[in-house]
Design an enzyme around this catalytic site. Structure first.
Site, PDB file in Angstrom:
ATOM      1  N   LYS A  48       0.851  -1.197   0.000  1.00 17.80           N
ATOM      2  CA  LYS A  48       0.000   0.000   0.000  1.00 17.80           C
ATOM      3  C   LYS A  48       0.882   1.241   0.000  1.00 17.80           C
ATOM      4  CE  LYS A  48      -3.805  -2.027   2.741  1.00 17.80           C
ATOM      5  NZ  LYS A  48      -4.894  -2.000   1.775  1.00 17.80           N
ATOM      6  N   ARG A  53      -9.541 -11.977   3.335  1.00 13.37           N
ATOM      7  CA  ARG A  53     -10.416 -13.099   2.941  1.00 13.37           C
ATOM      8  C   ARG A  53      -9.700 -14.441   3.084  1.00 13.37           C
ATOM      9  NH1 ARG A  53     -11.378 -10.505  -2.835  1.00 13.37           N
ATOM     10  NH2 ARG A  53     -10.992  -8.703  -1.523  1.00 13.37           N
TER      11      ARG A  53
HETATM   12  N1  BES Z   1      -7.755  -3.934   4.755  1.00 10.20           N
HETATM   13  C1  BES Z   1      -8.014  -3.689   3.395  1.00 10.20           C
HETATM   14  C2  BES Z   1      -9.367  -3.023   3.134  1.00 10.20           C
HETATM   15  C3  BES Z   1      -9.525  -1.613   3.653  1.00 10.20           C
HETATM   16  C4  BES Z   1      -9.269  -0.547   2.834  1.00 10.20           C
HETATM   17  C5  BES Z   1      -9.968  -1.394   4.932  1.00 10.20           C
HETATM   18  C6  BES Z   1      -9.434   0.744   3.320  1.00 10.20           C
HETATM   19  C7  BES Z   1     -10.135  -0.110   5.410  1.00 10.20           C
HETATM   20  C8  BES Z   1      -9.870   0.969   4.597  1.00 10.20           C
HETATM   21  C9  BES Z   1      -7.991  -4.997   2.606  1.00 10.20           C
HETATM   22  O1  BES Z   1      -7.146  -5.979   3.084  1.00 10.20           O
HETATM   23  C10 BES Z   1      -7.505  -4.655   1.219  1.00 10.20           C
HETATM   24  O2  BES Z   1      -6.422  -4.182   1.095  1.00 10.20           O
HETATM   25  N2  BES Z   1      -8.353  -4.917   0.227  1.00 10.20           N
HETATM   26  C11 BES Z   1      -8.032  -4.642  -1.113  1.00 10.20           C
HETATM   27  C12 BES Z   1      -8.534  -5.806  -1.937  1.00 10.20           C
HETATM   28  C13 BES Z   1      -8.083  -5.801  -3.373  1.00 10.20           C
HETATM   29  C14 BES Z   1      -6.602  -5.991  -3.477  1.00 10.20           C
HETATM   30  C15 BES Z   1      -8.811  -6.922  -4.100  1.00 10.20           C
HETATM   31  C16 BES Z   1      -8.720  -3.356  -1.548  1.00 10.20           C
HETATM   32  O3  BES Z   1      -9.835  -3.108  -1.114  1.00 10.20           O
HETATM   33  O4  BES Z   1      -8.117  -2.598  -2.281  1.00 10.20           O
HETATM   34 ZN    ZN Z   2      -5.136  -5.781   2.383  1.00 11.99          ZN
END
Ligand code: BES
Ligand code: ZN
Ligand code: ZN
Length: 483
Positions: free
Chosen positions: A260, A334
């Site tokens: 990230k 997930r």
């Molecule tokens: N923990 C994040 C989701 C999240 C994003 C929570 C912003 C709170 C605030 C999750 O693990 C994630 O990174 N999801 C990705 C999934 C994608 C790579 C399919 C996302 O939402 O970008």
């Molecule tokens: Zn994530």
């Protein structure tokens, strides 16, 4: 750990005590001439959430506006009394009282519940890292109850405990990841043993023995040992009925090799908000000795980078034996949930499962920070959870799930994809749910995506900046009132 009502005691009395609170509706003539005068002068019009403190006058009063009578909801009452609590502290008041008989159109019980919550909501702050803490002057708020004293006393006790669960969830979420490790989260769960909750914690070796390969893949890049946390509250020994709560417990989500940005990562200590809400709900259920059986599970770990971390493009296995192509190491939640769901579905065989997870940025795109997104294999169950949420002021909404979404998580070289690569884009909150569905073994299941609702970048209403404690109230209320 903080507890709702630690500083402020809410009591019941028969007569006025300290500063007296009066409420006014915008469109109802007040029997208090002073309020009517203020309305005429347009100084205080009884608008929703409007507060007029006159605490230094001889009689020491404070007026709270409740808006138009027909439109005044329980949520307005929570919000109004939260503002009132803040104002009383600002005016350095230490004791105040309110006659519940002033509220029109609601039962005394309904009004008391919302008012107690609102007052307690004004008390929260996460100040453990501040060298100067804000003093709170308000020590006692007394409710004048007339013939409902016993009922109101019981409500005060229960609401204080539920909001204590909300505050605990907020504290756990707000704690930086350097302290709130999987081990620390397990210790927070262990605290519940004092209340009669059975708590088991398993480390790396036991998790390996259980074959939780998807969970272990996520944890591989971290120096922190993963922990599998299992909680049991058996409030009704005569019944076999049991609800399972599964919380996402990523104590830090860097994204792994799908790393990230700094801005996207800075709040990712909050990626365990689902598990915090499970712990908060268990605290309230056990404290109130709710006569229901509940089992909770948290697969706690960090998603980090190292020479040993899992990689984008890997094909891993899972406890259920299904293979998963890693389209993104950032879709890690997930994977941990897949094993936690499969474990609980097969080992505990609950009648229903609710999982609570900060799962996708996509749910924030769809519903913002206001509403929790739900995905489910059982519409009636989902609507019951939505209804419970509405009743406590935590909105949730059921998203659609059909075979087209289910197809989107199927792989070419693997059974499943944790993230779509290439053409199939969009609907990320739903495809995340479609992925999880593969691990619940036909158990009625509701997935709550709280990525938007569990954490606020700015204070909103009675919810503070940072961890909100959503959806502790929904979980407690749903479980307690389930028929
Ligand atoms: N923990 C994040 C989701 C999240 C994003 C929570 C912003 C709170 C605030 C999750 O693990 C994630 O990174 N999801 C990705 C999934 C994608 C790579 C399919 C996302 O939402 O970008
Ligand atoms: Zn994530
Ligand atoms: Zn995450």
């Amino acid at each position: 750990m903080k507890k709702g009502g630690d500083n402020l005691k809410i009591t019941t009395v028969t007569g006025k005590l300290g500063t007296f609170v009066e409420v006014a509706y915008e469109d109802v003539k007040s029997s208090n001439k002073k309020i009517e005068d203020l309305k005429k002068k347009k100084v205080f019009e009884g608008k929703k959430g409007q507060v007029f403190p006159n605490v230094f006058s001889d009689e020491s009063v404070i007026y709270l506006g409740l808006g138009k009578k027909a439109e005044s909801s329980l949520e307005d009452l929570r919000l109004g009394f939260c503002k009132l609590g803040a104002e009383l502290n600002k005016s350095k008041v230490d004791k105040a009282s309110f006659d519940l008989g002033q509220i029109k159109g609601l039962t005394v019980e309904e009004a008391a519940e919302a008012i107690v919550e609102g007052l307690l909501q004004s008390e929260y702050s996460f100040d453990k890292f501040l060298s100067e803490k804000k003093e709170r002057s308000l020590k006692e708020f007394a409710l004048i109850t007339k013939d409902k004293d016993k009922e109101v006393k019981a409500i005060i006790k229960e609401v204080t405990s539920v909001i204590g669960g909300v505050f605990l969830a907020r504290d756990l979420v707000n704690e930086p990841a350097m302290y709130m490790t999987p081990t620390a989260l397990a210790n927070a769960a262990k605290e519940l043993e004092k209340l009669g909750v059975e708590v088991e914690v398993h480390g790396q070796k036991e998790i390996e023995k259980l074959g939780m390969k998807a969970f272990l893949a996520v944890a591989k890049g971290s120096e922190q040992e993963p922990k599998l946390i299992i909680m049991k509250w058996n409030g009704d020994k005569r019944s076999k009925d049991k609800t399972a709560l599964v919380g996402k417990g990523l104590t830090y989500d860097s994204g792994g090799y799908g790393i990230k940005s700094t801005g996207g990562m800075v709040d990712m200590h909050s990626d365990m908000a689902g598990s915090a809400s499970v712990i908060g709900a268990f605290k309230a259920l056990a404290e109130n000795k709710v006569k229901k059986n509940v089992v909770g599970i948290i697969a706690a770990c960090e998603n980090m980078i190292s020479g040993g971390a899992y990689k984008n493009g890997d094909i891993i296995s899972s406890m259920a034996g299904k293979s998963i192509h890693i389209g993104s190491t950032d879709a890690e939640g997930r994977l941990t949930l897949a094993d936690a769901l499969y474990y609980i579905a097969t080992k505990e065989k609950p009648n229903r499962i609710i999982d609570i997870a900060t799962l996708t940025g996509a749910v924030i795109g769809a519903l913002g920070g206001i509403t929790t997104g739900i995905v489910s294999n059982d519409d009636d169950f989902a609507y019951d959870v939505v209804r419970a949420g509405n009743e406590v002021g935590e909105p949730a909404w059921l998203l659609p799930l059909n075979d087209k979404y289910r197809d989107m998580v199927k792989g070419t070289f693997s059974d499943l994809l944790n993230s779509q690569v290439g053409s199939a884009k969009g609907g990320g909150a739903i495809t995340a749910g479609a992925f999880l569905e593969n691990f619940v073994e036909d158990t009625p299941w509701v997935h709550m995506d709280i990525a938007g609702t569990s954490y606020n970048s700015a204070a909103e209403g009675y919810l503070p900046k940072g961890g909100t404690g959503v959806p502790v109230k929904t979980l407690y209320h749903y479980i307690k009132t389930r028929k």
